[in-house]
Design an enzyme around this catalytic site. Sequence first.
Site, PDB file in Angstrom:
ATOM      1  N   ASP A  70      24.262  55.757  39.478  1.00  9.50           N
ATOM      2  CA  ASP A  70      24.911  56.772  40.314  1.00  9.50           C
ATOM      3  C   ASP A  70      24.282  58.088  39.906  1.00  9.50           C
ATOM      4  O   ASP A  70      24.448  58.534  38.763  1.00  9.50           O
ATOM      5  CB  ASP A  70      26.425  56.780  40.049  1.00  9.50           C
ATOM      6  CG  ASP A  70      27.151  57.766  40.971  1.00  9.50           C
ATOM      7  OD1 ASP A  70      26.529  58.754  41.409  1.00  9.50           O
ATOM      8  OD2 ASP A  70      28.340  57.534  41.245  1.00  9.50           O
ATOM      9  N   VAL A  71      23.563  58.725  40.819  1.00  9.90           N
ATOM     10  CA  VAL A  71      22.797  59.931  40.451  1.00  9.90           C
ATOM     11  C   VAL A  71      23.699  61.111  40.074  1.00  9.90           C
ATOM     12  O   VAL A  71      23.232  62.079  39.487  1.00  9.90           O
ATOM     13  CB  VAL A  71      21.797  60.360  41.559  1.00  9.90           C
ATOM     14  CG1 VAL A  71      20.759  59.276  41.810  1.00  9.90           C
ATOM     15  CG2 VAL A  71      22.504  60.753  42.853  1.00  9.90           C
ATOM     16  N   TYR A 232      24.340  69.255  54.216  1.00  9.39           N
ATOM     17  CA  TYR A 232      23.163  68.376  54.190  1.00  9.39           C
ATOM     18  C   TYR A 232      21.883  69.200  54.370  1.00  9.39           C
ATOM     19  O   TYR A 232      20.902  69.030  53.637  1.00  9.39           O
ATOM     20  CB  TYR A 232      23.307  67.361  55.321  1.00  9.39           C
ATOM     21  CG  TYR A 232      22.223  66.318  55.399  1.00  9.39           C
ATOM     22  CD1 TYR A 232      22.209  65.246  54.511  1.00  9.39           C
ATOM     23  CD2 TYR A 232      21.232  66.373  56.378  1.00  9.39           C
ATOM     24  CE1 TYR A 232      21.222  64.260  54.594  1.00  9.39           C
ATOM     25  CE2 TYR A 232      20.243  65.402  56.467  1.00  9.39           C
ATOM     26  CZ  TYR A 232      20.242  64.343  55.577  1.00  9.39           C
ATOM     27  OH  TYR A 232      19.273  63.377  55.662  1.00  9.39           O
TER      28      TYR A 232
HETATM   29  N1  LIG Z   1      18.208  57.737  58.463  1.00  8.33           N
HETATM   30  C1  LIG Z   1      17.643  58.871  58.869  1.00  8.33           C
HETATM   31  O1  LIG Z   1      17.452  59.106  60.073  1.00  8.33           O
HETATM   32  C2  LIG Z   1      17.242  59.899  57.867  1.00  8.33           C
HETATM   33  C3  LIG Z   1      16.670  61.086  58.339  1.00  8.33           C
HETATM   34  C4  LIG Z   1      16.289  62.045  57.423  1.00  8.33           C
HETATM   35  C5  LIG Z   1      16.455  61.814  56.078  1.00  8.33           C
HETATM   36  N2  LIG Z   1      17.028  60.649  55.638  1.00  8.33           N
HETATM   37  C6  LIG Z   1      17.179  60.467  54.192  1.00  8.33           C
HETATM   38  O2  LIG Z   1      16.780  59.167  53.820  1.00  8.33           O
HETATM   39  C7  LIG Z   1      17.455  58.785  52.615  1.00  8.33           C
HETATM   40  C8  LIG Z   1      17.989  57.374  52.760  1.00  8.33           C
HETATM   41  O3  LIG Z   1      18.999  57.376  53.739  1.00  8.33           O
HETATM   42  P1  LIG Z   1      19.294  56.165  54.722  1.00  8.33           P
HETATM   43  O4  LIG Z   1      18.993  56.643  56.072  1.00  8.33           O
HETATM   44  O5  LIG Z   1      18.672  54.929  54.246  1.00  8.33           O
HETATM   45  O6  LIG Z   1      20.898  56.110  54.609  1.00  8.33           O
HETATM   46  P2  LIG Z   1      21.905  55.020  53.992  1.00  8.33           P
HETATM   47  O7  LIG Z   1      21.616  53.679  54.564  1.00  8.33           O
HETATM   48  O8  LIG Z   1      23.256  55.601  54.169  1.00  8.33           O
HETATM   49  O9  LIG Z   1      21.510  54.975  52.446  1.00  8.33           O
HETATM   50  C9  LIG Z   1      21.882  55.977  51.532  1.00  8.33           C
HETATM   51  C10 LIG Z   1      21.801  55.377  50.150  1.00  8.33           C
HETATM   52  O10 LIG Z   1      22.127  56.390  49.174  1.00  8.33           O
HETATM   53  C11 LIG Z   1      23.049  55.821  48.278  1.00  8.33           C
HETATM   54  N3  LIG Z   1      23.823  56.830  47.539  1.00  8.33           N
HETATM   55  C12 LIG Z   1      24.697  57.738  48.021  1.00  8.33           C
HETATM   56  N4  LIG Z   1      25.232  58.454  47.002  1.00  8.33           N
HETATM   57  C13 LIG Z   1      24.666  57.988  45.868  1.00  8.33           C
HETATM   58  C14 LIG Z   1      24.800  58.306  44.492  1.00  8.33           C
HETATM   59  N5  LIG Z   1      25.646  59.253  44.076  1.00  8.33           N
HETATM   60  N6  LIG Z   1      24.070  57.634  43.582  1.00  8.33           N
HETATM   61  C15 LIG Z   1      23.213  56.662  43.984  1.00  8.33           C
HETATM   62  N7  LIG Z   1      23.062  56.293  45.264  1.00  8.33           N
HETATM   63  C16 LIG Z   1      23.773  56.949  46.199  1.00  8.33           C
HETATM   64  C17 LIG Z   1      23.920  54.923  49.142  1.00  8.33           C
HETATM   65  O11 LIG Z   1      24.683  54.048  48.353  1.00  8.33           O
HETATM   66  P3  LIG Z   1      26.054  53.358  48.919  1.00  8.33           P
HETATM   67  O12 LIG Z   1      25.630  52.173  49.723  1.00  8.33           O
HETATM   68  O13 LIG Z   1      26.773  53.006  47.664  1.00  8.33           O
HETATM   69  O14 LIG Z   1      26.767  54.393  49.747  1.00  8.33           O
HETATM   70  C18 LIG Z   1      22.814  54.241  49.930  1.00  8.33           C
HETATM   71  O15 LIG Z   1      22.213  53.227  49.171  1.00  8.33           O
HETATM   72  C19 LIG Z   1      18.532  59.851  52.380  1.00  8.33           C
HETATM   73  O16 LIG Z   1      18.089  60.748  51.382  1.00  8.33           O
HETATM   74  C20 LIG Z   1      18.617  60.566  53.722  1.00  8.33           C
HETATM   75  O17 LIG Z   1      19.040  61.890  53.598  1.00  8.33           O
HETATM   76  C21 LIG Z   1      17.435  59.687  56.506  1.00  8.33           C
END
Ligand SMILES: NC(=O)c1ccc[n+]([C@@H]2O[C@H](COP(=O)([O-])OP(=O)(O)OC[C@H]3O[C@@H](n4cnc5c(N)ncnc54)[C@H](OP(=O)(O)O)[C@@H]3O)[C@@H](O)[C@H]2O)c1
Length: 307
Positions: A70-71, A232
């Site tokens: 957990d970061v 965000y």
């Molecule tokens: N999807 C998009 O369109 C998009 C666009 C721009 C940027 N991003 C970036 O891409 C990255 C990945 O996102 P995603 O789209 O794959 O979303 P996601 O499926 O919601 O994944 C987010 C991940 O972060 C984890 N997380 C949240 N809080 C944490 C903590 N305190 N310690 C460790 N892990 C934690 C979540 O764990 P849990 O499962 O336990 O919640 C999950 O594994 C993020 O940084 C996001 O901002 C995504």
Amino acid sequence: MEPHAVQPPTTRYAVVTGGNKGIGLETVRQLAKAGVTVILTARDEKRGMEATRLLHESGPTSNVVFHQLDVRDAKSIQSLVNFIGIQFGRLDILVNNAGVTGVEVDGDALRAKNIDPEIWLAGKAVNLIQDVVKITYDTAKDCLDTNYYGLKNLTEALLPLLQRSTSGARVVNVSSLRGELRRVPNEQIRKELGDVETLTEDKIDRILQKFLHDLQQDALEVNGWQMMLPPYSISKATLNAYTRLLAKKYPNMCINCVHPGYVNTDINWRTGTMMAEEGAQGSVVLALLPEGGPTGRYFDRTQVAEF
Ligand SMILES: NC(=O)c1ccc[n+]([C@@H]2O[C@H](COP(=O)([O-])OP(=O)(O)OC[C@H]3O[C@@H](n4cnc5c(N)ncnc54)[C@H](OP(=O)(O)O)[C@@H]3O)[C@@H](O)[C@H]2O)c1
């Protein structure tokens, strides 16, 4: 002439945060496929172990191991650092992928609005989503603690292991187009975050404190903060700025940040238009950059873009 001795390829070790689902899970899969030994981390032990088990079942990914992380939790960070130190003695790749949105959203109501992706991406959906999105001080603080401070604390704790990398360490900070400077309405903040020569970590801290203060005073809009997912957006703008500071400090590494694309994952309540496989490509390319590759840059997927 003596034939050259064939060197066995050196194993590279990588950490991916938030590796249990979405872009993180796919990044783990693609790095493992490329022969990297990957430590899949997740804040929830059960979710992380299940994701690792499914990966092992789905293909030749025995080079994936799980460790809880957990970061936001200093003890959890230290436990990961100890684990890597003992098991591998160094780290070659860190993909800071974990992230949260900093808002509470009624996902069904949001999806029912069927917002045009172009309007969403341009940040012009603020009024359209007002009735389904709620920001509180706690959701905002959690977002900054995860996306900025969590990433920073983890990176700092892993730096001694990254400095032992024999192939030149790679750090990939997963950002978002919401963090692009042109989207920050407040000119002073835009300039401070954009001037890497005068920027410091203290200045970034002050910007984030001012953001939380303005949020409490209900003064975000009047003070020129980006109104599309405000916590965000500023968390990602500061993450980009921190990436540049770090790259300046460690010129022997490749340290970059990346917008992965608009990917269909839980973070955008499943409104994204791209698959996770595509979304992971930017992270993977930056994690595997060749020697002498770019550093201190922002990428829109796999292309260098303006901060
Ligand atoms: N999807 C998009 O369109 C998009 C666009 C721009 C940027 N991003 C970036 O891409 C990255 C990945 O996102 P995603 O789209 O794959 O979303 P996601 O499926 O919601 O994944 C987010 C991940 O972060 C984890 N997380 C949240 N809080 C944490 C903590 N305190 N310690 C460790 N892990 C934690 C979540 O764990 P849990 O499962 O336990 O919640 C999950 O594994 C993020 O940084 C996001 O901002 C995504």
